[in-house]
Design an enzyme around this catalytic site. Structure first.
Site, short mmCIF file in Angstrom:
data_model
loop_
_atom_site.label_atom_id
_atom_site.label_comp_id
_atom_site.label_asym_id
_atom_site.label_seq_id
_atom_site.Cartn_x
_atom_site.Cartn_y
_atom_site.Cartn_z
N LYS A 265 -6.39 -39.69 -2.81
CA LYS A 265 -5.22 -40.27 -2.19
C LYS A 265 -4.26 -40.97 -3.13
O LYS A 265 -3.24 -40.71 -3.43
CB LYS A 265 -5.71 -41.10 -1.19
CG LYS A 265 -6.38 -40.22 0.09
CD LYS A 265 -6.89 -41.39 1.28
CE LYS A 265 -7.83 -42.38 0.94
NZ LYS A 265 -8.95 -42.08 0.64
N ARG B 14 -6.36 -45.92 9.57
CA ARG B 14 -7.90 -45.39 9.62
C ARG B 14 -8.47 -45.50 11.05
O ARG B 14 -9.85 -45.33 11.05
CB ARG B 14 -8.46 -46.16 8.75
CG ARG B 14 -8.46 -46.02 7.00
CD ARG B 14 -9.53 -46.65 6.43
NE ARG B 14 -8.87 -46.89 5.06
CZ ARG B 14 -9.51 -46.75 3.95
NH1 ARG B 14 -10.67 -46.47 3.83
NH2 ARG B 14 -8.71 -46.79 2.64
N ARG C 3 -14.74 -43.17 -11.66
CA ARG C 3 -13.47 -43.60 -11.44
C ARG C 3 -13.23 -45.04 -12.31
O ARG C 3 -14.23 -45.99 -12.29
CB ARG C 3 -13.17 -43.93 -9.80
CG ARG C 3 -11.88 -44.96 -10.16
CD ARG C 3 -11.44 -44.86 -8.62
NE ARG C 3 -12.27 -45.26 -7.44
CZ ARG C 3 -11.96 -45.08 -6.26
NH1 ARG C 3 -10.77 -44.26 -5.89
NH2 ARG C 3 -13.12 -45.26 -5.42
N ARG D 146 -14.19 -50.48 -9.54
CA ARG D 146 -14.23 -51.26 -8.32
C ARG D 146 -15.56 -51.65 -7.49
O ARG D 146 -16.69 -51.21 -7.88
CB ARG D 146 -13.61 -50.50 -7.20
CG ARG D 146 -11.92 -50.44 -7.32
CD ARG D 146 -11.52 -49.36 -6.47
NE ARG D 146 -11.95 -49.16 -4.94
CZ ARG D 146 -11.75 -48.38 -4.31
NH1 ARG D 146 -10.35 -47.56 -4.58
NH2 ARG D 146 -12.02 -48.15 -3.11
N ARG E 70 -19.30 -46.17 3.06
CA ARG E 70 -17.49 -45.84 3.27
C ARG E 70 -17.58 -44.54 3.73
O ARG E 70 -16.52 -44.25 4.84
CB ARG E 70 -16.81 -45.98 1.85
CG ARG E 70 -16.65 -47.51 1.44
CD ARG E 70 -16.40 -47.73 0.01
NE ARG E 70 -15.51 -46.85 -0.57
CZ ARG E 70 -15.33 -46.44 -1.79
NH1 ARG E 70 -16.11 -46.93 -2.80
NH2 ARG E 70 -14.31 -45.69 -2.42
#
Ligand code: AP5
Ligand code: MG
Length: 218
Positions: free
Chosen positions: A15, A90, A130, A162, A173
């Site tokens: 995203k 969400r 990431r 992160r 998640r």
């Protein structure tokens, strides 16, 4: 007429990566609730203190906190032509409030919802590699490395991993997505604005598919 695009998809689907491209092509402000929470956490604001216990554990921040933050953000001058929403809504409640807010405050609606679908094993690979900067620019150590290791190509800020990108939190998640957020597929499908995108392809192939879907819708 202002344009509102909602990017839907599980954690790690791309995203944020796709938002960088879409927002530059359509001159739309990228509004990422994840980035807004991380900025508030870094600056230790009251909102950041409330959000942290949820984001660090991979749980959804309560609707009232999230909705108030987005309402404030969409009223800012840089959203007067609309916005590219990433990570919001969400929950069904958030989606309903967004529809009301757009109708009542801006005489607008959600124009299109590209939903990026990716195999679960690939999501985990993407998340574990990431790296990102504090301004939300996204890299990957294998599929999208920065030119200089540890430094953002776009703004020169250091890249970091992160706090919620660890294997335990990623499972929570993914559960939150499958159990709660995935209901939005039905919600937006019924409104005729959902467009499923095969996210298992390269970053540029996924961009092309999303841009084509947006062009068709607006
Ligand atoms: P948020 O920051 O939104 O996290 P997320 O939804 O888990 O999504 P990610 O940012 O992890 O993934 P992405 O789809 O943006 O993927 P990316 O482009 O980075 O939210 C964080 C937390 O905030 C939530 O857990 C929750 O606590 C809270 N929160 C946020 N919004 C909320 C809301 N509305 N309500 C309640 N709570 C909320 O890509 C991932 C990696 O893959 C990158 O390394 C990238 O380079 C790579 N990649 C991307 N595309 C490709 C490709 N096509 N091929 C190969 N690699 C690729
Ligand atoms: Mg993101």
């Amino acid at each position: 007429m202002a344009v509102y695009i909602v990017l839907l998809g599980p954690p790690g689907a791309g995203k944020g990566t796709q938002a960088e491209k879409i927002s530059s092509v359509y001159h739309l402000t990228h509004v990422s609730t994840g980035d807004l929470f991380r900025e508030n956490i870094r600056e230790n604001t009251e909102l950041g203190k409330k959000a942290r216990e949820y984001t660090d554990n991979g749980l959804l921040v309560p609707d009232e906190v999230t909705i108030a933050m987005v309402e404030d953000r969409l009223k800012k001058e840089d959203c007067k032509n609309g916005a590219l929403l990433d990570g919001f809504p969400r929950t069904i409640k958030q989606a309903e409030v967004l529809d009301e807010m757009l109708k009542n405050s801006f005489d607008a609606k959600v124009n299109i919802v590209p939903c990026i679908e990716v195999n679960q094993e690939d999501l985990i690979q993407r998340i574990s590699g990431r790296r990102m900067c504090k301004n939300g620019h996204v890299f990957h150590i294998v599929t999208k490395p920065s030119k200089v290791e540890g430094i953002c190509d776009e703004c020169g800020e250091p890249l970091y991993q992160r706090a919620d990108d660890n294997s335990e939190t990623v499972k929570t998640r993914l559960n939150a997505y499958n159990e709660t957020t995935a209901k939005l597929v039905g919600y937006y499908g019924a409104k005729g604005v959902l467009k499923t995108i095969d996210g298992n392809k390269s970053i540029s192939e996924v961009s092309d598919a999303i841009l084509a879907a947006i062009d068709e819708a607006i």
